[in-house]
Design a protein around this motif. Structure first.
Motif, PDB file in Angstrom:
ATOM      1  N   ALA A  31      77.811  29.763  65.065  1.00 58.78           N
ATOM      2  CA  ALA A  31      77.156  30.716  65.957  1.00 58.78           C
ATOM      3  C   ALA A  31      75.999  31.391  65.234  1.00 58.78           C
ATOM      4  N   VAL A  32      74.980  31.691  65.999  1.00 61.12           N
ATOM      5  CA  VAL A  32      73.855  32.501  65.556  1.00 61.12           C
ATOM      6  C   VAL A  32      73.621  33.526  66.661  1.00 61.12           C
ATOM      7  N   SER A  33      72.786  34.503  66.400  1.00 61.24           N
ATOM      8  CA  SER A  33      72.486  35.484  67.441  1.00 61.24           C
ATOM      9  C   SER A  33      71.003  35.813  67.408  1.00 61.24           C
ATOM     10  N   ALA A  34      70.534  36.344  68.536  1.00 61.91           N
ATOM     11  CA  ALA A  34      69.131  36.729  68.654  1.00 61.91           C
ATOM     12  C   ALA A  34      68.996  37.761  69.754  1.00 61.91           C
ATOM     13  N   GLY A  35      67.828  38.363  69.790  1.00 63.67           N
ATOM     14  CA  GLY A  35      67.520  39.330  70.829  1.00 63.67           C
ATOM     15  C   GLY A  35      66.222  38.986  71.525  1.00 63.67           C
ATOM     16  N   SER A  36      66.159  39.286  72.803  1.00 59.53           N
ATOM     17  CA  SER A  36      64.916  39.063  73.538  1.00 59.53           C
ATOM     18  C   SER A  36      63.861  40.087  73.109  1.00 59.53           C
ATOM     19  N   PHE A  37      64.308  41.261  72.703  1.00 60.35           N
ATOM     20  CA  PHE A  37      63.454  42.302  72.142  1.00 60.35           C
ATOM     21  C   PHE A  37      64.196  42.900  70.953  1.00 60.35           C
ATOM     22  N   PRO A  38      64.263  42.150  69.824  1.00 67.73           N
ATOM     23  CA  PRO A  38      65.109  42.569  68.702  1.00 67.73           C
ATOM     24  C   PRO A  38      64.729  43.932  68.130  1.00 67.73           C
ATOM     25  N   LYS A  39      65.753  44.668  67.776  1.00 66.09           N
ATOM     26  CA  LYS A  39      65.582  45.999  67.205  1.00 66.09           C
ATOM     27  C   LYS A  39      65.075  45.910  65.763  1.00 66.09           C
ATOM     28  N   GLY A  40      65.382  44.798  65.091  1.00 66.57           N
ATOM     29  CA  GLY A  40      64.934  44.614  63.714  1.00 66.57           C
ATOM     30  C   GLY A  40      65.951  45.059  62.686  1.00 66.57           C
TER      31      GLY A  40
END
Length: 156
Positions: A31-40
């Motif tokens: 598994a990996v993860s990501a954000g559409s508007f990542p907080k950083g």
């Protein structure tokens, strides 16, 4: 099989999902993860919750979905309501997509005990879903059947 857990900020629910899935997953699953508007940055309470549960936080970071353009996932699972309505980038191509909505524990107002309880309850629900996912008979499921099972798990 490569799973992408996607959320808006990639600082809490998708991070918890990535870490729990990898904690439980057998070889061949990642598994990996990501954000559409990542907080950083990952919320410190997310990392604390994982550590308290004995789950590794090594390598966890808040990043955008463009980080996976060269290595697209097989399955994309959105974990917050905001991300559910967003279009997955075209380069995710044939990836199966499912929504496993979770309330944001970082929105809970209260004392430390109440906020900790919200994070722990969210992690427990993620664990339940990940275990159900990993128990699926992949070799026996068509693509459509796998999609139905993923959607069913999102309602657990």
């Amino acid at each position: 099989m490569r799973i992408l857990f996607m959320c808006t900020a990639n600082s809490c629910r998708s991070i918890l999902s990535e870490a729990m899935f990898n904690h439980l997953a057998p070889e061949g699953f990642k598994a990996v993860s990501a954000g559409s508007f990542p907080k950083g940055q990952v919320l410190p309470r997310s990392l604390h919750t994982l550590e308290q549960a004995g789950i590794s936080i090594t390598g966890l970071s808040s990043k955008g979905n463009d980080a996976f353009e060269a290595n697209p996932p097989d399955i994309v699972i959105t974990v917050c309501d905001k991300a559910a309505g967003e279009a997955c980038p075209v380069y995710f191509g044939p990836a199966l997509k499912s929504h496993w909505g979770l309330a944001d524990p970082s929105d809970v107002q209260g004392d430390e005990r109440e906020v900790d309880a919200a994070f722990n309850a969210t992690l427990k629900r993620i664990e339940q879903r990940c275990r159900a996912f990993l128990a699926l008979p992949y070799a026996d499921l068509s693509r459509d059947a796998l999609k139905r099972e993923l959607d069913r798990i999102g309602n657990l």
